[in-house]
Structure formats: structure tokens, C-alpha cells
Write an enzyme that holds these catalytic residues in place. Structure first.
Site, short mmCIF file in Angstrom:
data_model
loop_
_atom_site.label_atom_id
_atom_site.label_comp_id
_atom_site.label_asym_id
_atom_site.label_seq_id
_atom_site.Cartn_x
_atom_site.Cartn_y
_atom_site.Cartn_z
N ASP A 152 0.80 -1.34 0.03
CA ASP A 152 -0.06 -0.08 0.02
C ASP A 152 0.86 1.13 -0.08
OD1 ASP A 152 -3.02 -0.86 0.48
OD2 ASP A 152 -1.63 -2.00 1.75
N GLU A 181 8.30 -21.43 -0.09
CA GLU A 181 8.15 -22.35 -1.15
C GLU A 181 8.71 -23.84 -0.64
OE1 GLU A 181 7.08 -21.61 -4.29
OE2 GLU A 181 6.95 -19.82 -3.56
N HIS A 209 42.35 -16.04 14.64
CA HIS A 209 43.44 -16.38 15.66
C HIS A 209 44.06 -17.91 15.34
CE1 HIS A 209 39.78 -18.37 17.67
NE2 HIS A 209 40.82 -19.56 17.72
N ASP A 223 37.09 -11.73 14.41
CA ASP A 223 37.99 -13.11 14.38
C ASP A 223 37.81 -13.66 13.10
OD1 ASP A 223 39.68 -14.94 15.04
OD2 ASP A 223 38.27 -15.74 16.61
N SER A 277 38.40 -24.20 16.69
CA SER A 277 38.53 -22.89 16.12
C SER A 277 38.63 -22.79 14.66
CB SER A 277 39.89 -22.15 16.73
OG SER A 277 39.66 -21.65 17.86
#
Length: 636
Positions: free
Chosen positions: A285, A329, A434, A481, A578
Site C-alpha cells: 500500500d 516455497e 586467531h 576474528d 577454532s
């Protein structure tokens, strides 16, 4: 604080208590995890501001004031998809260069400038850049003497009239049927005739009453149904359905927006005022879709995406993804809509603009092959093992099958594997900053590794060409990181390894809204287990996305960080994980790299879930460095 450095962190099967050093207090303020990368600028008002704008009141349909204050629109591609002639850049849909549109299998198009275009996408790209209507009709007959699309809004009755070319050099004058006429279409009609804020109201006029007037003896005797999304610059760009005789019917009309009311129930981002009961109904609208972007629930059968966007009920099950996660969907949401469409929709006499858009998107999507593993090689872990694991209440991680997680990589430094990562396509791998240092020769990337200390038949070992650590990475706080690893190419080749059916790329998310809190995702790696030893085979576990980590980590929690696991600490990443992937799957089965294992308060510490680098937060940085025109599905 337990930092998931080399050696890193994987799923804790029960609470793993390790001694670690605590970091010094940080100065940065906490930041919300979930949010758009960019807020769209508010367009300047085109009409005088109203005297009084009602303060928004709590509403069962509209979302929070915080969301509404962002003035989100259809251009805010952190919440919605851009059409094929646009791409998402810095959280905003921007116009593409026309040549980037696909041409294979597309219908030729005539422009209002008498030029021929090879596809609907191309002409819309040109129109987008010029900010003017350009599409006339499908076909190759485009010379100046060939009539082009025209429309009009009657000054007295507001009746909508169009001339629709047939693509062969002629055409017919038509009215617009009232049945499918809505505010989205009325907005387009009015904008086409110098009313930038669109329509003030939609109307209907009795055809027989019009014909009774001596001024309307030459009115067309047929009308067509028109349905618009709202972004169109001309009714020619809207979906046009079969024509019928107008006798005994009502035809569409509109009152164009001229004056701003003194009181405004809902202020659109473009400064248009609409009634509050016209928000969150799936109909544009406002004309910029800002009335559908922040919704708790939807009215009138519209479908609500998890991002809070309401889409029109006709958009569900139409084979074009509208919700970021594909929910509109997915099979579980489309059955009823599919039945409705079978019962109500008949073949159209006119070429479908929506179908051309759908085809363009499908062709663009085929350029990427991310997020879908090779099913021929994926065998789930034996169910007997799973059931036994459940009974024993070992809830951290379970062994993956040898070729199950096809984007997982092991990062080897000087013959040690202390970190993981994720393959994102071409010659690129993502990991934690790191985990690496500026010495590419010290690293190798191992693909399709299952046993940590032994290669298998599908394992590929690739040397590293370059390491790109985020320039704002702060080792003491683990801000930013994230790092990209560029792999060395094979001699005389653009590839970094030979085709391997056990290696697939995971998709990169472009929006921080793609997955919401409590969504179940998975983590994987060779990190420590409950007995404190490193895993000998690749482990994986399910975790939930957690909102509000600021309360747990206070000022240690920075922008670009997110949390996953559970607050009880029963599932977590731990030492050795990590840089490894936190992967979430959408409703259509496409997997996205949602996070990178970063740090946490010990492993599985109750109340301190694992902290991950939020990949979507760094999308533009990733795209800048990889140099791809596209690095994720739908964002082309």
C-alpha cells in the site's frame, strides 16, 4: 574466559572444565547480534509533512517501534530479495548493469524508446538505472511506427484504461477488471502519471453506468486483470491476466495521492500516510513496501516470513522464493496454496512477466553450486549408533561419516591440526583469524579429511598461496576474528584441486536476518571431547542460535559476534575446533556458513554459550577480497 585458540574448541560432550586465563575488561559497548548490515536512507518527502502524526500504538500485526524506526523498504535486502535486475550491496538493492542479466531462453522485449532488448530482465535493468518506465511489450517488432503500451487515469472517474500491444505491430484498448485490483496496482498506475506517492484509494466503477453517459460511448468492451508487486514503474510491467467482456462488471479506478491528511495512522518510509489496517496484509500500500516489513503477524491470508515480512498469499507456492529462508516455497507451507492455484488459475493469453523474472532468477542461481552436498556420498551416521548415544546421554558430538561434511577443512600448520575451516568455493577457505598468521608456507589445507591423523581416498591436500586476516582483528578481544585463505592453483589451471565428488562449497549468507534465534544448526571439528582428548575422527553436533549474549558476556561481546549452543552448556565447541563451521540450513535444504568457531567461557560453561564470528556481518569484506561477482545464492 576460555579462549578457543589453537588448539581450539569443539563440542563438549558434557561439561569440560579447563583452567584458562581471563582477559582484561574491554571498552567497547555491547551490540545486538541480529540486525541489518545497513539501514536504508529515508527518501525526502515529496509532499508537505502532515500536521499531526499519530504515535504508533501497540498493534497485534505491526512489529516493534525499533523495527519501524529503521524505515525498511523493498530495497532493504537484509530482509527481502532483490529482483534479478538488481543486486544486494551494503544492505541495499542497487541497479545492475544490463549485460549482467541472463539471456538464454528469454523472450525478446520492446522498449518505449523503440529499441529491442534480449530479455525482460535487461529492459528492467535499464529502467532501474534511468528511473523511468521503459518496458512496452514482448516481441521483436519495435520500430517507431509500432504502437507502444499506454495507460491513463480518467480525471473525473479515475477509471484505468490501457493500450496493450500484441507484439506483432498492433494491439487493443482495454479497461482493467476490478476483481484483482488492489492498492499496489493503483500505486503503479498513479506513479506512472506523475504522482510519486501513488494512489490515495482504490475504486471501482460500474461499466454499464459509464456507458450510459454520452461521453463514454467508445469505451473498450473488454477488461483484463492486473496484479502488481508494487515495485513496477508502469502497469505494463505488472502481471496481466486473461481478458473478459466488461458488460455487467465493475472496472478498476483509482484516486491518486495529492494531499497529505492532517492525521497519519501509519507513516510510510516515503512519507505517504495510510490506514493502519492496510499494513501487514501482503499488499504494497505504501508503494515502497515499508508497510509489510515489520510485522508480528499478517492479515487477510498473507504469509509471514520469519524475518517479519508479509508476502502476498498469491506468492506462496509460485516457484519463486520470497522469504529469505525459502519458507514460502517449502512443501509444508505450500500444499493448501497449490490446491487453490490448481482450482482457480487458468492459462493466460498474455506472456507472464513473473515467469520471465522467475526464469531469470533460476538461470542466475545455476551459476552457483554452494550449500548442496553430493548426496551420492552422504550417508547419515548409522541409526543404531545414534540411538545408543541418546541412551547414554552423550549429548556433545557424534562421529560424522567419512564424506558427510563436504565443506569442512582441516588447517594444518607445521604438521599439526589445531584448527578447522570451511570451503566457500573457487580457491577460498574461511577460518578464524586467531588460527593463522602471515606465513602461508607454514600452512596446508586438507579437504575431505575424516581421521585426524590419516588421509582417506577422497582427501586432497592443497598448499596455501595467501592469508588475509581481517584488518580490524583484535587478538586480545577476538573482535573481527575472521580470515580468508587463498589456495594455490594447479599448474596451468584455474583450479586449486582436481574435481572431487567429496568436496562441496558452503554458501555465504549476505543478511544477518537469514536465520533467527532458536534455529537449529550444526558444528563440526576434531576438538576435545568429554575425556579431554582430541577427537580422532570428525565430530558434529546440533546447536541452537541464541539471542542476547550481551547478558552473559557483557562488554566482552562485540559487533560481529554471535552465540550458539545451549545455556546449560551440554553442547558446545571446544579446544581444536577454532575456525570450524557453524552451518545452518534453510527451508529448501541449502546450507549457509552462519558462524566460525571463535571463543567462549571455558567449554560448555552453563550460562556461557560458545561465541562465533557471524559470517553475514562480514559479507562485504568477503566479497571484496574474493573478487567474485557473486558469492551466495540469490545475491547476484
Amino acid at each position: 574466559m576460555f579462549v578457543r585458540m589453537r588448539p581450539e574448541s569443539l563440542f563438549l560432550l558434557f561439561l569440560l572444565v579447563l583452567q584458562s586465563e581471563t582477559s582484561s575488561p574491554l571498552e567497547a559497548q555491547p551490540s545486538s547480534i541480529i540486525g541489518l548490515n545497513q539501514q536504508p536512507p529515508t527518501p525526502p518527502p515529496t509532499t508537505p509533512a502532515p500536521t499531526t502524526r499519530k504515535a504508533p500504538e501497540p498493534d497485534e500485526f505491526l512489529g516493534s517501534q525499533e523495527c519501524l524506526d529503521k524505515k525498511l523498504t523493498r530495497e532493504s535486502c537484509g530482509l527481502v530479495f532483490c529482483p534479478p535486475w538488481q543486486r544486494c550491496t551494503d544492505g541495499q538493492c542497487t541497479c545492475k548493469l544490463p549485460y549482467l542479466c541472463p539471456s538464454e531462453g528469454m523472450k525478446p522485449v520492446c522498449g518505449l524508446n523503440h529499441r529491442n532488448y534480449y530479455s525482460y530482465c535487461q529492459v528492467m535493468a535499464v529502467s532501474c538505472r534511468n528511473k523511468k518506465p521503459l518496458f512496452s511489450h514482448f516481441g521483436e517488432s519495435c520500430k517507431e511506427n509500432v504502437p507502444k503500451f499506454k495507460s491513463s487515469v480518467a480525471a473525473d472517474s479515475g477509471m484505468i484504461r490501457i493500450f496493450l500491444p500484441n507484439g506483432t505491430g498492433s494491439g487493443e484498448h482495454l479497461l482493467v477488471c476490478q476483481e484483482l485490483w488492489d492498492m499496489a496496482a493503483a500505486n503503479v498506475a498513479c506513479r506512472e502519471h506523475s504522482h510519486p506517492l501513488g494512489a490515495a484509494s482504490i475504486d471501482a466503477v460500474d461499466y454499464n453506468a459509464l456507458m450510459a453517459s454520452s461521453d463514454n460511448k467508445n469505451l473498450p468492451s473488454s477488461c483484463v486483470s492486473i496484479h502488481c508487486q508494487g515495485y513496477e514503474t508502469s502497469l505494463a510491467e505488472c502481471e496481466i491476466y486473461d481478458k473478459v467482456k466488461t458488460a455487467g462488471r465493475k472496472v478498476a479506478a483509482a484516486t491518486c495521492y495529492k494531499e497529505t491528511p492532517q492525521e497519519c495512522e501509519f507513516a510510510c518510509a516515503n512519507q505517504k500516510c495510510i490506514s493502519r489496517n492496510r499494513t501487514c496484509d501482503g499488499v504494497d500500500d505504501c508503494g515502497d513496501r515499508s508497510d509489510e516489513m515489520c510485522c508480528r503477524k499478517c492479515r487477510d491470508g498473507a504469509f509471514r516470513c520469519k524475518t517479519g515480512v508479509c508476502v502476498h498469499k498469491e506468492a506462496v507456492g509460485d516457484k519463486q522464493v520470497d522469504c529469505l529462508d525459502g519458507a514460502d516455497e517449502s512443501v509444508k507451507h505450500t500444499t493448501a496454496y497449490a490446491d487453490r492455484m490448481i482450482l482457480t488459475q487458468t492459462p493466460s493469453d498474455y506472456l507472464s512477466r513473473k515467469n520471465e523474472t522467475r526464469t531469470s532468477r533460476k538461470l542466475l542461481e545455476t551459476q552457483l553450486h554452494c550449500g548442496i552436498p553430493n548426496k551420492d556420498l552422504v550417508d547419515d551416521v548409522d541409526m543404531v549408533v545414534r540411538e545408543r548415544t541418546r541412551r547414554k546421554r552423550v549429548v556433545g558430538g557424534i562421529p560424522a561419516n567419512p564424506t558427510q561434511i563436504q565443506w569442512q577443512i582441516a588447517l594444518e600448520e607445521n604438521k599439526r591440526i589445531d584448527c578447522g575451516g570451511a570451503y566457500i568455493g573457487d580457491c577460498w577457505v574461511l577460518t578464524a583469524a586467531h588460527c593463522v598468521r602471515q606465513n602461508p608456507l607454514a600452512f596446508k589445507v586438507k579437504f575431505s579429511l575424516w581421521k585426524k591423523r590419516r588421509a582417506q581416498e577422497t582427501t586432497d591436500i592443497v598448499p596455501v598461496e595467501d592469508i588475509r586476516i581481517h584488518p580490524n582483528y583484535v587478538p586480545t578481544t577476538y573482535e573481527n576474528d575472521i580470515a580468508l585463505i587463498k589456495l594455490q592453483k594447479l599448474p596451468f589451471s584455474d583450479k586449486c584441486f582436481y574435481d572431487n565428488p567429496a568436496i562441496r562449497a558452503v554458501c555465504i549468507p549476505w543478511s544477518t536476518q537469514l536465520f533467527q534465534p532458536n534455529h537449529t544448526c550444526s558444528i563440526s571439528g576434531w576438538g576435545r571431547t568429554a575425556d579431554g582428548r582430541s577427537a580422532e575422527v570428525l565430530l558434529w553436533a546440533n546447536v541452537s542460535l541464541i539471542e542476547g549474549c550481551e547478558s552473559s558476556y557483557q562488554d566482552r561481546f562485540k559487533p560481529g559476534m554471535m552465540c550458539a549452543g545451549d545455556l546449560e552448556g551440554s553442547v558446545d565447541s571446544c579446544q581444536g575446533d577454532s575456525g570450524g563451521p557453524l552451518v545452518c540450513e534453510d527451508e529448501l535444504g541449502v546450507s549457509y556458513l552462519w558462524g566460525i568457531v571463535s571463543w567462549g567461557e571455558r567449554c560448555g560453561q552453563p550460562g556461557f554459550p560458545g561465541v562465533y564470528t557471524q559470517v553475514a556481518h562480514f559479507f562485504e569484506w568477503i566479497r571484496l577480497h574474493t573478487g567474485w561477482p557473486a558469492v551466495t545464492r540469490y545475491n547476484f
